[in-house]
Each structure stands twice: as C-alpha cells, then as structure tokens.
Design a protein around this motif. Structure first.
Motif, PDB file in Angstrom:
ATOM      1  N   ASP A  17       0.801  -1.227   0.000  1.00 38.10           N
ATOM      2  CA  ASP A  17       0.000   0.000   0.000  1.00 38.10           C
ATOM      3  C   ASP A  17       0.835   1.280   0.000  1.00 38.10           C
ATOM      4  OD1 ASP A  17      -2.275  -1.479  -0.023  1.00 38.10           O
ATOM      5  OD2 ASP A  17      -2.728  -1.233   2.114  1.00 38.10           O
ATOM      6  N   GLY A 113     -10.053   6.617  14.867  1.00 39.71           N
ATOM      7  CA  GLY A 113      -8.692   6.938  14.449  1.00 39.71           C
ATOM      8  C   GLY A 113      -7.757   7.336  15.570  1.00 39.71           C
ATOM      9  N   LYS A 140       1.773  12.305   6.773  1.00 36.63           N
ATOM     10  CA  LYS A 140       0.514  12.382   6.019  1.00 36.63           C
ATOM     11  C   LYS A 140      -0.393  11.181   6.254  1.00 36.63           C
ATOM     12  CE  LYS A 140       2.666  15.051   2.342  1.00 36.63           C
ATOM     13  NZ  LYS A 140       3.499  14.820   1.156  1.00 36.63           N
ATOM     14  N   GLN A 141       0.168   9.959   6.236  1.00 37.18           N
ATOM     15  CA  GLN A 141      -0.662   8.765   6.450  1.00 37.18           C
ATOM     16  C   GLN A 141      -0.059   7.927   7.568  1.00 37.18           C
ATOM     17  OE1 GLN A 141      -3.169   6.786   3.628  1.00 37.18           O
ATOM     18  NE2 GLN A 141      -1.527   7.107   2.155  1.00 37.18           N
ATOM     19  N   PHE A 143      -0.195   4.363   9.226  1.00 35.53           N
ATOM     20  CA  PHE A 143      -0.618   2.972   9.137  1.00 35.53           C
ATOM     21  C   PHE A 143      -0.255   2.283  10.458  1.00 35.53           C
ATOM     22  CE2 PHE A 143       0.134   2.760   4.229  1.00 35.53           C
ATOM     23  CZ  PHE A 143      -1.017   3.503   4.020  1.00 35.53           C
ATOM     24  N   VAL A 170      -5.976  10.186  14.065  1.00 37.59           N
ATOM     25  CA  VAL A 170      -4.840  10.306  13.138  1.00 37.59           C
ATOM     26  C   VAL A 170      -4.594   9.070  12.262  1.00 37.59           C
ATOM     27  CG1 VAL A 170      -3.620  12.038  14.519  1.00 37.59           C
ATOM     28  CG2 VAL A 170      -3.257   9.596  15.002  1.00 37.59           C
ATOM     29  N   VAL A 171      -5.165   7.922  12.631  1.00 38.90           N
ATOM     30  CA  VAL A 171      -4.835   6.677  11.921  1.00 38.90           C
ATOM     31  C   VAL A 171      -5.710   6.530  10.675  1.00 38.90           C
ATOM     32  CG1 VAL A 171      -4.773   4.150  12.099  1.00 38.90           C
ATOM     33  CG2 VAL A 171      -4.139   5.569  14.069  1.00 38.90           C
ATOM     34  N   SER A 172      -5.093   6.121   9.549  1.00 38.73           N
ATOM     35  CA  SER A 172      -5.904   5.888   8.351  1.00 38.73           C
ATOM     36  C   SER A 172      -6.230   4.422   8.121  1.00 38.73           C
ATOM     37  CB  SER A 172      -5.250   6.478   7.097  1.00 38.73           C
ATOM     38  OG  SER A 172      -3.929   6.795   7.270  1.00 38.73           O
ATOM     39  N   ARG A 173      -5.299   3.517   8.441  1.00 39.30           N
ATOM     40  CA  ARG A 173      -5.545   2.116   8.110  1.00 39.30           C
ATOM     41  C   ARG A 173      -4.861   1.207   9.149  1.00 39.30           C
ATOM     42  NH1 ARG A 173      -5.357  -0.357   1.957  1.00 39.30           N
ATOM     43  NH2 ARG A 173      -7.453   0.510   1.899  1.00 39.30           N
ATOM     44  N   ASP A 182      -9.905  -0.221   7.238  1.00 42.03           N
ATOM     45  CA  ASP A 182      -9.815   1.237   7.113  1.00 42.03           C
ATOM     46  C   ASP A 182     -10.524   1.918   8.268  1.00 42.03           C
ATOM     47  OD1 ASP A 182      -8.274   1.870   4.955  1.00 42.03           O
ATOM     48  OD2 ASP A 182      -9.923   1.847   3.507  1.00 42.03           O
ATOM     49  N   ILE A 183     -10.000   3.097   8.636  1.00 43.57           N
ATOM     50  CA  ILE A 183     -10.718   3.962   9.575  1.00 43.57           C
ATOM     51  C   ILE A 183     -11.461   4.971   8.706  1.00 43.57           C
ATOM     52  CG2 ILE A 183     -10.512   5.580  11.500  1.00 43.57           C
ATOM     53  CD1 ILE A 183      -8.967   3.335  12.544  1.00 43.57           C
ATOM     54  N   THR A 184     -12.780   4.942   8.769  1.00 43.96           N
ATOM     55  CA  THR A 184     -13.602   5.843   7.956  1.00 43.96           C
ATOM     56  C   THR A 184     -14.393   6.752   8.896  1.00 43.96           C
ATOM     57  OG1 THR A 184     -15.629   4.523   7.973  1.00 43.96           O
ATOM     58  CG2 THR A 184     -13.935   3.871   6.385  1.00 43.96           C
TER      59      THR A 184
END
Lengths: 217, 236
Positions: A17, A113, A140-141, A143, A170-173, A182-184
């Motif tokens: 990813d 997140g 930026k991301q 994980f 702050v967490v995206s995945r 995923d964190i949505t």
C-alpha cells in the motif's frame, strides 16, 4: 480455526500500500520488517528520527559504524544519496508534513482513528514517549500494524482507547494478523481478510462495530 | 586572538556548579560525550538538572552520573531502553524527578532557546495527557499547544572535528541534538575527536559555527558507551 498472516506477511501487506517514491518512517517491531518487502519496481526512502534520510539495512560486522544508528538504537547503514541532519530538521520533516507514510505498532487503536501506543497508564511504570506524538500529528498517512487481540484475547481495535492517547483521529488504516481495516468517518471498515479468516471471526474479535467492505452487503 | 581550546576535560568542566542545568548531546550511545560526563563525575557537582533524549545506559556516562547521585531531575523523551537500569531504579525509588517531553518538542524547545524565541505552537500532544494545563490555540481550523523554550547553563557535546574558533562537524547520526544544544546553553563545552587548525574545516562544511561554542577539548580516542557496556565496565 484461522490461519491469518504472520509478522512477515503483515509487513509485506503493508508494503503493497506504499506508493513508489514515498518517504517512510518505520516504527519498532513488525513495522521494521516492511523494508524487507518493497514491491518490485518501487523505491521507498526511509527516515529515522535521529537524523538520517536514506537509511539502509543492518550492517555487516565490517561495515558497522558506532555513530550510525536508527531511532531504535540499532546499527544501520546509509544508502547512496542519504543525508544526515540534526533533530530540529528531522522533526521539521515529521511535523511539517514532508513524510508520506509512518508505520507504527500500537497498544490500542480506536474506530475514530485515535491511537494509544506509548503508555498503559500504570503508575509504577517509567513513562516514555519518544517521537510517537510528533509522528502521528505530522506524517501524512499513519498505518498501524498490530496483532488483532492481546495475548489474553482482548481486542486491540476498540470503540474508544482506554490507555493514554498518543494522538486523536490520526490513523488511516490498520493491518492485523487477521485483516486490513480502514478507519472511515463511520468507523472500522473491512478492506481485506487474511487467508482462511472469515468476516464473522474478525467482527467477533474487534471491540467496535466492523462494517463489511465498501460495495458489499 | 580567539582560542577556545582547553587542555583537559577536567579543566573544561571545572566551573559547573551545584544546581546547574546541563544539556548532554547524544541519542542513546551515538554522540554521547562520555569523557566530559566522566570528568563531571570526578568534579562532583550535585543537584543537576540534565537534558538529554534518554537517561544513559549501563553504568557509564550519563547513567553513571545519575548513579553517583548528582542528578536531581531529567528532562527527556525516552527514559528507558533495554540497557537503561539506573534511571528506572532511581525513579521508582523517588530519588530523581522526570519531565517527559515528546522528542520533536524537546528538539524544538532547545532550538527556540538558541534562536531567542520564548515559545511556539505545535500540533504535537493535542488531545493527550501531555497537553494538560498548557495553553492551546486554533490556527486555520487546527488546534496547537503552546510550548516554551528550554535553556541551559551548560552543554556537554561530542563532535568529530573542531577548530580553535569552535567551528564543529559531527559524524553521521552522532549529530542528533548537539547542534541545537550548542545554541541553547550559556556555556557550551565540546569534546572533539580531531582538533584541526583554523581554516582547515571548509566553511561550507561547518555544522555548528564557532559563535555557539565556548570551550573545545581534544579527546582523540573517545570511548563508546556500547563498547564499555559490552566489556562490563562501570564508572568510576
């Protein structure tokens, strides 16, 4: 009985990813293994907080330089094209949003997140935070890699963290031994199951609502 | 003519008084000024506040300074590691205070002191216990925490090359906090592996300009914390 991913397989899945050309900071533990699984044709440049961009693999005994360490205080090498810098520059790269991806281990990660990975809040423990709070705010991301549950079977993916927070939202995945999630804005959403693992099993072992993959019922 | 060279490590640290705040360069073992720290142990100043990313390893260098009862407070980001035994013991016995600062905030507070900036806003720690009691403010829709500069009376620094004016270069990741600490301390004391003549360091390669340095002492074969620990050594 599930099979799931082992530590190396989780790391390899994370690497898939990360886009070519990314500037990446890897935490200690499973995150470090990501560097062994860079997909064919891609180049990642590794940052380490103690002042090196272009970190290479561990040295041979002959190559070892006592002044060349990573943030985990392990001996490393510098790749051709690497750069050294002081700590304020290093954390300007972090806080200033110049790094693309940070891969971190955790104690807990929440459906909103939030991440808690620096302290269990025990009063007699020596607290230590290092650079984690800067990384989660600046890169930026974010994980997160983790076993899905603790050794005693408690979920590490939770509705709200009970341990002291490292960062908020702050967490995206999340990559676990069982799934990629995923964190949505609506919480945890399944992206992919590890081989031999069912959605129901992951759902049972997750401490918050888990939604099926987008587009499925 | 300016000449900041000091003949011995003992003379270099002789005037550090009880109660001083001392920055110590290094990140773990790399860049730790072991000889200056051991000279400070011999000198005996007490009730020191020490600023370093960590708290030393084994029973040499910074850990030995703590073990010798000279440090009353540590300001650091990561006070424990696999080889760190002295600080955790002292901390649990209530013999030493701890001010825990996130690593990037620690670096920036030191830089700010050297740059004459009393405070700054950072996104780091927002929403965590480490932001409690601190002023917060929103900029462009995001919340930031006010942090203050961090100054010191002395800095103890290890470098690779120095000249008599105090211009310095470092070696690889042994640089870490050192250039910032040189700026933030009233008196900066540097041990250098190589002492060279004025003009020998290419001005383009100078990392710490000499204006930030007060004393330079040559330690041509510095010991390394990891080697001392592997050999089971302790100081004194």
């Amino acid at each position: 009985m599930s099979t799931g991913w082992n530590r190396e397989q989780i790391a390899a899945r994370v690497a898939q990813d990360i886009p070519d050309g990314s500037y990446v900071n890897l935490g200690i533990g499973i995150p470090e293994l990501v560097a062994q699984f860079v997909p064919e044709g891609r180049e990642f440049i590794y940052h380490t907080e103690n002042g090196l961009l272009g970190m290479g693999p561990p040295p041979s005994d002959e190559e070892r330089d006592l002044d060349l360490m990573n943030a985990g205080k392990k001996y490393v090498t510098a790749m051709p094209g690497a750069a050294y810098f002081h700590h304020a520059d290093s954390f300007s790269m972090i806080r200033g949003g110049h790094l693309d991806v940070c891969v971190l281990g955790t104690l807990q990660v929440a459906a909103n997140g939030d991440i808690a990975n620096w302290s269990t809040g025990e009063l007699d423990a020596v607290p230590a935070v290092g650079g984690a709070m800067d990384l989660v705010q600046g890169v930026k991301q974010i994980f997160v890699v983790t076993q899905h549950t603790t050794k005693t079977g408690e979920p590490k993916l939770v509705e709200r963290c009970t341990y002291p927070l490292t960062g908020v939202g702050v967490v995206s995945r999340v990559y676990s031994d069982l799934a990629v999630i995923d964190i949505t804005p609506d919480g945890f959403q399944l992206v992919e199951l590890a081989p031999g693992v069912t959605f129901d099993e992951v759902k049972t072992k997750t401490g918050a609502t888990l939604r099926p993959p987008a587009g499925s019922n | 003519m300016i000449n900041k060279v000091c003949p011995t490590v003992a003379q270099a640290v002789a005037d550090i008084p009880d109660g001083a705040t001392v920055m110590v360069g290094g990140f773990g073992a790399s860049g730790s000024p072991i000889e200056l720290l051991h000279a400070l142990i011999d000198q005996g100043a007490k009730n020191l506040t020490v600023i370093n990313n960590n708290t030393g390893n084994g029973e040499v260098g910074l850990a030995a300074l703590i073990a010798n009862g000279q440090v009353s407070k540590m300001i650091c980001s990561f006070p424990r590691s696999s080889q760190s035994r002295v600080f955790p013991k002292f901390y649990k016995e209530g013999k030493i205070a701890l001010d825990l600062v996130p690593q990037g905030t620690l670096a920036e507070r030191i830089r700010a002191a050297g740059a004459g900036m009393p405070a700054f806003y950072t996104p780091t720690t927002v929403g965590t216990v480490l932001a409690e009691g601190k002023e917060q403010r929103e900029f462009e829709g995001r919340t930031y925490v006010l942090e203050r500069w961090l100054k010191a009376d002395y800095a103890l620094i290890k470098c690779e090359t120095a000249d008599p004016l105090g211009n310095l270069t470092y070696n690889k990741t042994a640089r870490n906090f050192s250039p910032l600490m040189c700026m933030a301390a009233t008196t900066t004391i540097v041990q250098t592996r190589r002492l060279v003549e004025r003009g020998e360091i290419n001005p383009e390669h100078v990392v710490t300009p000499g204006i930030f340095v007060d004393r330079v002492v040559e330690v041509s074969e510095p010991v390394h914390e990891d080697i001392l620990i592997a050999e089971g050594r302790r100081y004194p």
